[in-house]
Design a protein around this motif. Sequence first.
Motif, PDB file in Angstrom:
ATOM      1  N   ALA A 120       0.862  -1.179   0.000  1.00  0.00           N
ATOM      2  CA  ALA A 120       0.000   0.000   0.000  1.00  0.00           C
ATOM      3  C   ALA A 120       0.899   1.230   0.000  1.00  0.00           C
ATOM      4  O   ALA A 120       1.871   1.299   0.746  1.00  0.00           O
ATOM      5  CB  ALA A 120      -0.915   0.016   1.213  1.00  0.00           C
ATOM      6  N   THR A 121       0.617   2.192  -0.863  1.00  0.00           N
ATOM      7  CA  THR A 121       1.429   3.395  -0.964  1.00  0.00           C
ATOM      8  C   THR A 121       1.572   4.053   0.407  1.00  0.00           C
ATOM      9  O   THR A 121       0.595   4.207   1.127  1.00  0.00           O
ATOM     10  CB  THR A 121       0.805   4.379  -1.974  1.00  0.00           C
ATOM     11  OG1 THR A 121       0.772   3.726  -3.250  1.00  0.00           O
ATOM     12  CG2 THR A 121       1.598   5.661  -2.078  1.00  0.00           C
ATOM     13  N   GLY A 122       2.808   4.374   0.764  1.00  0.00           N
ATOM     14  CA  GLY A 122       3.073   5.007   2.044  1.00  0.00           C
ATOM     15  C   GLY A 122       3.446   4.039   3.152  1.00  0.00           C
ATOM     16  O   GLY A 122       3.763   4.457   4.260  1.00  0.00           O
ATOM     17  N   THR A 123       3.401   2.731   2.882  1.00  0.00           N
ATOM     18  CA  THR A 123       3.762   1.729   3.891  1.00  0.00           C
ATOM     19  C   THR A 123       4.774   0.743   3.291  1.00  0.00           C
ATOM     20  O   THR A 123       4.437  -0.400   3.028  1.00  0.00           O
ATOM     21  CB  THR A 123       2.521   0.955   4.379  1.00  0.00           C
ATOM     22  OG1 THR A 123       1.912   0.309   3.256  1.00  0.00           O
ATOM     23  CG2 THR A 123       1.522   1.862   5.045  1.00  0.00           C
ATOM     24  N   PRO A 124       6.002   1.177   3.027  1.00  0.00           N
ATOM     25  CA  PRO A 124       6.984   0.332   2.342  1.00  0.00           C
ATOM     26  C   PRO A 124       7.157  -1.039   2.968  1.00  0.00           C
ATOM     27  O   PRO A 124       7.101  -1.193   4.184  1.00  0.00           O
ATOM     28  CB  PRO A 124       8.276   1.139   2.442  1.00  0.00           C
ATOM     29  CG  PRO A 124       7.834   2.539   2.615  1.00  0.00           C
ATOM     30  CD  PRO A 124       6.555   2.464   3.410  1.00  0.00           C
ATOM     31  N   SER A 125       7.353  -2.021   2.104  1.00  0.00           N
ATOM     32  CA  SER A 125       7.571  -3.395   2.520  1.00  0.00           C
ATOM     33  C   SER A 125       8.658  -3.977   1.625  1.00  0.00           C
ATOM     34  O   SER A 125       8.791  -3.591   0.465  1.00  0.00           O
ATOM     35  CB  SER A 125       6.289  -4.204   2.368  1.00  0.00           C
ATOM     36  OG  SER A 125       6.554  -5.573   2.561  1.00  0.00           O
ATOM     37  N   PHE A 126       9.413  -4.910   2.146  1.00  0.00           N
ATOM     38  CA  PHE A 126      10.448  -5.548   1.350  1.00  0.00           C
ATOM     39  C   PHE A 126      10.103  -7.004   1.065  1.00  0.00           C
ATOM     40  O   PHE A 126      10.953  -7.794   0.700  1.00  0.00           O
ATOM     41  CB  PHE A 126      11.802  -5.423   2.055  1.00  0.00           C
ATOM     42  CG  PHE A 126      12.205  -3.981   2.220  1.00  0.00           C
ATOM     43  CD1 PHE A 126      12.692  -3.266   1.141  1.00  0.00           C
ATOM     44  CD2 PHE A 126      12.052  -3.338   3.430  1.00  0.00           C
ATOM     45  CE1 PHE A 126      13.041  -1.932   1.272  1.00  0.00           C
ATOM     46  CE2 PHE A 126      12.399  -2.004   3.577  1.00  0.00           C
ATOM     47  CZ  PHE A 126      12.898  -1.299   2.497  1.00  0.00           C
TER      48      PHE A 126
END
Length: 75
Positions: free
Chosen positions: A19-25
């Motif tokens: 989700a845009t604004g909640t970076p994940s790797f």
Amino acid sequence: MLNVTVVTPTGTGNLVGYATGTPSFNSVLNYQSGQIALANGAILPACVPGCVNQITIGTNGAGTDVVIDIAGDFR
């Protein structure tokens, strides 16, 4: 719910989605050169409170073309 496809990658890498604004790797799809097309299904949160239902797809590694099909949502 998304179907994510990489097309003609130039080398080895992976796609991440969040989700845009909640970076994940977390990797959505791993790919390598020589693959013409490779697909994978993913369930991604499409929104955080106050957003406008946006997702971000990014690459780690070599570039590739990306095709995204939105297959449905959960409410």
